[in-house]
Design a protein around this motif. Structure first.
Motif, short mmCIF file in Angstrom:
data_model
loop_
_atom_site.label_atom_id
_atom_site.label_comp_id
_atom_site.label_asym_id
_atom_site.label_seq_id
_atom_site.Cartn_x
_atom_site.Cartn_y
_atom_site.Cartn_z
N ASP A 110 0.10 13.23 1.10
CA ASP A 110 -0.68 12.91 2.29
C ASP A 110 -0.41 11.46 2.67
N ALA B 132 0.83 -1.21 0.00
CA ALA B 132 0.00 0.00 0.00
C ALA B 132 0.86 1.26 0.00
N THR B 133 1.95 1.24 0.76
CA THR B 133 2.85 2.40 0.81
C THR B 133 3.56 2.58 -0.52
N ASP C 62 2.31 11.84 8.73
CA ASP C 62 1.06 12.38 8.16
C ASP C 62 1.24 13.04 6.80
N ASP D 7 -4.20 3.95 2.80
CA ASP D 7 -5.20 2.89 2.58
C ASP D 7 -6.33 3.31 1.64
N ARG D 8 -6.29 4.51 1.12
CA ARG D 8 -7.33 4.91 0.15
C ARG D 8 -7.18 4.14 -1.14
N ARG D 9 -8.28 3.81 -1.74
CA ARG D 9 -8.23 3.04 -2.97
C ARG D 9 -7.97 3.87 -4.19
N ARG D 10 -8.29 5.17 -4.12
CA ARG D 10 -8.09 6.06 -5.28
C ARG D 10 -7.47 7.35 -4.82
N ASN E 243 2.36 6.42 -7.04
CA ASN E 243 1.33 7.25 -7.69
C ASN E 243 1.59 8.73 -7.46
N LEU F 285 1.08 4.15 -2.88
CA LEU F 285 0.87 5.57 -2.56
C LEU F 285 2.02 6.43 -3.07
N THR G 157 -1.36 9.86 5.23
CA THR G 157 -2.51 9.19 5.85
C THR G 157 -3.42 8.56 4.80
N ALA G 158 -3.14 8.83 3.53
CA ALA G 158 -3.96 8.27 2.44
C ALA G 158 -3.49 6.89 2.03
#
Length: 199
Positions: free
Chosen positions: A191, A57-58, A178, A196-199, A64, A61, A193-194
């Motif tokens: 960000d 996930a990291t 953060d 785990d966001r999917r998009r 992207n 992030l 903290t994002a």
């Protein structure tokens, strides 16, 4: 010399036996049946452990974000090796290189002289390789920017380092929770903290 190197396979284990003196960086492209993401550190093959969900996930992030933020003349490289020396060819999780460093679709590594940023997301084991060995080697090879990413309660913490030309080692440039906000090697605002966001 390397073109004539011979490789021996143990029929019972199918693992490669190293030659006297260890492997060389160019051997990674010729050794048969290496597991994916094999690195070369000090002439020894290093095999990757399975990655965690946090790591994946990291990595997504940061990749992207860098794809969005990096200037057009820079290319974001994911999980490819960089040749630091004849006996060192590690695989950072991410690298930034000039687009001109790309040589074609069969390219398997980048010269350390072309790497502007190397990013390592610290693996569960062994942490000393990501925290000590690889950063020391990246600095010695002249890679100007290095980010080490650690997990803290499910969120990434980014430790940012810049190469000190006087010592040829990394100096700490900040620890970011953060939000990762930097002006070099180009403006960065991520960000964290994002994760785990999917998009």
């Amino acid at each position: 010399m390397s073109a004539a190197r011979e490789y021996e396979l143990d029929a019972s284990t199918e693992w490669v036996r190293p030659p006297v003196g260890g492997w060389l960086a160019d051997d990674l492209d010729r050794l048969p049946n290496l597991p994916p993401h094999t690195e070369l550190i000090d002439g020894s093959l290093v095999f990757m452990s399975p990655q965690t969900d946090f790591h994946m996930a990291t990595l997504r992030l940061l990749e992207n974000a860098l794809l969005t933020l990096a200037p057009e003349e820079l290319y974001v490289v994911r999980e490819m090796t960089t040749k630091l020396s004849e006996r060192d060819r590690p695989e950072p999780d991410l690298m930034l290189v000039p687009d001109t460093a790309r040589t074609g679709p069969s390219q398997t590594w980048y010269d350390s002289a072309d790497v502007i940023l190397a990013v390592e997301i610290v693996s569960a084991e062994p942490t000393d390789r990501d925290r000590e060995t690889k950063p020391r080697k990246y600095a010695a090879a002249g890679i100007k920017h290095f980010w080490r990413v650690e997990e803290n309660h499910g969120l990434p913490v980014v430790y940012v380092y810049e190469l000190d030309p006087a010592t040829h080692g990394y100096g700490a440039a900040g620890i970011f929770h953060d939000r990762l906000k930097l002006s070099v090697p180009f403006p960065v605002d991520i960000d964290l903290t994002a994760v785990d966001r999917r998009r």
